[in-house]
Design a protein around this motif. Structure first.
Motif, PDB file in Angstrom:
ATOM      1  N   ARG A   1       0.895  -1.233   0.352  1.00 45.10           N
ATOM      2  CA  ARG A   1       0.376  -0.245  -0.173  1.00 45.10           C
ATOM      3  C   ARG A   1       0.778   1.567  -0.370  1.00 45.10           C
ATOM      4  N   CYS A   2       0.253   2.713  -1.049  1.00 47.20           N
ATOM      5  CA  CYS A   2       1.045   3.489  -0.610  1.00 47.20           C
ATOM      6  C   CYS A   2       0.285   4.812   0.619  1.00 47.20           C
ATOM      7  N   PHE A   3       0.644   5.021   1.528  1.00 45.11           N
ATOM      8  CA  PHE A   3       0.106   5.667   2.173  1.00 45.11           C
ATOM      9  C   PHE A   3       0.131   7.334   1.972  1.00 45.11           C
ATOM     10  N   LYS A   4       1.124   8.147   1.458  1.00 43.11           N
ATOM     11  CA  LYS A   4       1.146   8.893   1.034  1.00 43.11           C
ATOM     12  C   LYS A   4       2.953   9.176  -0.094  1.00 43.11           C
ATOM     13  N   GLN A   5       1.740  10.440  -1.143  1.00 41.47           N
ATOM     14  CA  GLN A   5       3.409  10.768  -2.061  1.00 41.47           C
ATOM     15  C   GLN A   5       3.150  11.607  -2.981  1.00 41.47           C
ATOM     16  N   THR A   6       4.609  12.451  -2.646  1.00 44.85           N
ATOM     17  CA  THR A   6       4.507  13.762  -2.393  1.00 44.85           C
ATOM     18  C   THR A   6       5.573  14.358  -2.630  1.00 44.85           C
ATOM     19  N   GLY A   7       6.206  15.490  -3.227  1.00 49.39           N
ATOM     20  CA  GLY A   7       7.199  16.293  -3.527  1.00 49.39           C
ATOM     21  C   GLY A   7       8.233  15.970  -2.452  1.00 49.39           C
TER      22      GLY A   7
END
Length: 336
Positions: free
Chosen positions: A313-319
């Motif tokens: 799972r991915c919970f967060k992806q930002t710069g």
């Protein structure tokens, strides 16, 4: 659900992951190169952004040249995974957070303007979760470009030279933060950025060009979301490679088609002996394992102790967070 791309969508996402034209109307130049009008390029990118196929049109950066970062992990009990992931994800500067198949199951990247900010983030994770934190700083990158081909698997781009951090000037951090968050998908994105920063458009474009030439800015273009485009079986592979063998094995791993990231990180004696890392993005687990087998042979690592941590799972992806007081904007998750 995997998004369906027509040939023009595919061209935009595959061919423009880097080398965004550094001129006042970059999307017009892209259109001229792809047989589309500027308005069609913009409408397609806006639609793909809204659909979650891309996270932004912006930049990625050579680690620890502008700001600081580390890869970290905790071993969360199964019944606490969501709670711990939420606590980690809300911290300023945490820009990636994933659940992976391992006792150390929650992995995240902590970024900030300096190492003190990263250390404070890790201390808050320990304090708020009561869990120990693996801190695995980067030692040496072999490929941190973060781009990959949407066509048949190809080798990663040739590594850039060592970044020249001395090129950084006052005001660059704000430009880099804006590129980390993403340019406006409109006809004159650099003019919009310059106005937001209270600077001249030509000067902003010139600074971006200088940062790119120096290797601080490793890529400027369309940042795609792997899972939305069908790459759903993604694994971090960690290898227990002797220090003396890393300069040979690292480039060989990075050059293997299907390997999308490769770097050396610090080990933790008695806890985490793995020094060499690579990411594999694939459309199935079988494809990922096949890539791993090819990579091991190419790098001479067939008998080297290693572990394969598939992303669940991915919970967060930002710069990344680069400029203090300007957090990277939230965006939809996408497994690494």
């Amino acid at each position: 659900m995997t998004l369906s791309l027509d040939p023009r969508d595919h061209a935009l996402l595959n061919d423009w992951q880097r080398d965004l034209p550094l001129e006042p109307r970059p999307f017009a130049r892209i259109g001229a190169a792809t047989g589309m009008s500027e308005s069609e390029v913009l409408s397609r990118l806006q639609r793909l952004n809204a659909a979650g196929a891309i996270s932004r049109v912006g930049g990625t950066f050579r680690p620890n040249t502008a700001g600081a970062s580390t890869l970290a992990a905790v071993a969360a009990p199964d019944w606490r995974i969501d709670e711990v992931a939420e606590a980690i994800g809300r911290l300023e500067g945490v820009n990636h957070s994933y659940l992976r198949e391992h006792a150390y199951n929650l992995w995240f990247v902590a970024t900030g303007p300096d190492r003190a900010h990263v250390d404070a983030t890790l201390a808050r994770v320990r304090s708020e979760t009561g869990l120990g934190v693996l801190d695995l700083p980067l030692v040496r990158p072999f490929n941190v470009d973060l781009g990959f081909s949407l066509d048949a698997q190809k080798a990663a781009p040739a590594p850039r030279r060592v970044a020249d951090g001395f090129v950084l000037e006052a005001g660059d951090a704000e430009i880099l933060q804006a590129l980390s968050e993403g340019l406006a998908i409109e006809p004159a994105p650099f003019a919009e950025l310059a106005a937001r920063l209270g600077r001249d458009e030509d000067a902003v474009i010139a600074r971006i060009a200088a940062l790119s030439a120096a290797g601080v800015l490793s890529r400027l273009g369309v940042i795609v979301r792997h899972r939305a485009l069908g790459w759903r079986s993604n694994a971090m592979v960690v290898w227990q490679v002797p220090e003396a063998d890393i300069p040979r094995a690292g480039p060989a791993l990075a050059a293997t088609p299907g390997v999308t990231l490769c770097y050396q990180r610090r080990t933790v004696e008695g806890v985490w002996p793995y020094s060499l890392y690579c990411m594999i993005h694939a459309r199935s687990r079988a494809e990922a394992i096949a890539t791993l087998e090819r990579a091991a042979v190419a790098a001479g690592l067939e008998q080297t102790p290693h572990e394969v941590l598939f992303s669940l799972r991915c919970f967060k992806q930002t710069g990344a967070l680069i400029a203090r007081g300007s957090a990277a904007s939230h965006s939809r998750g996408d497994a690494a």
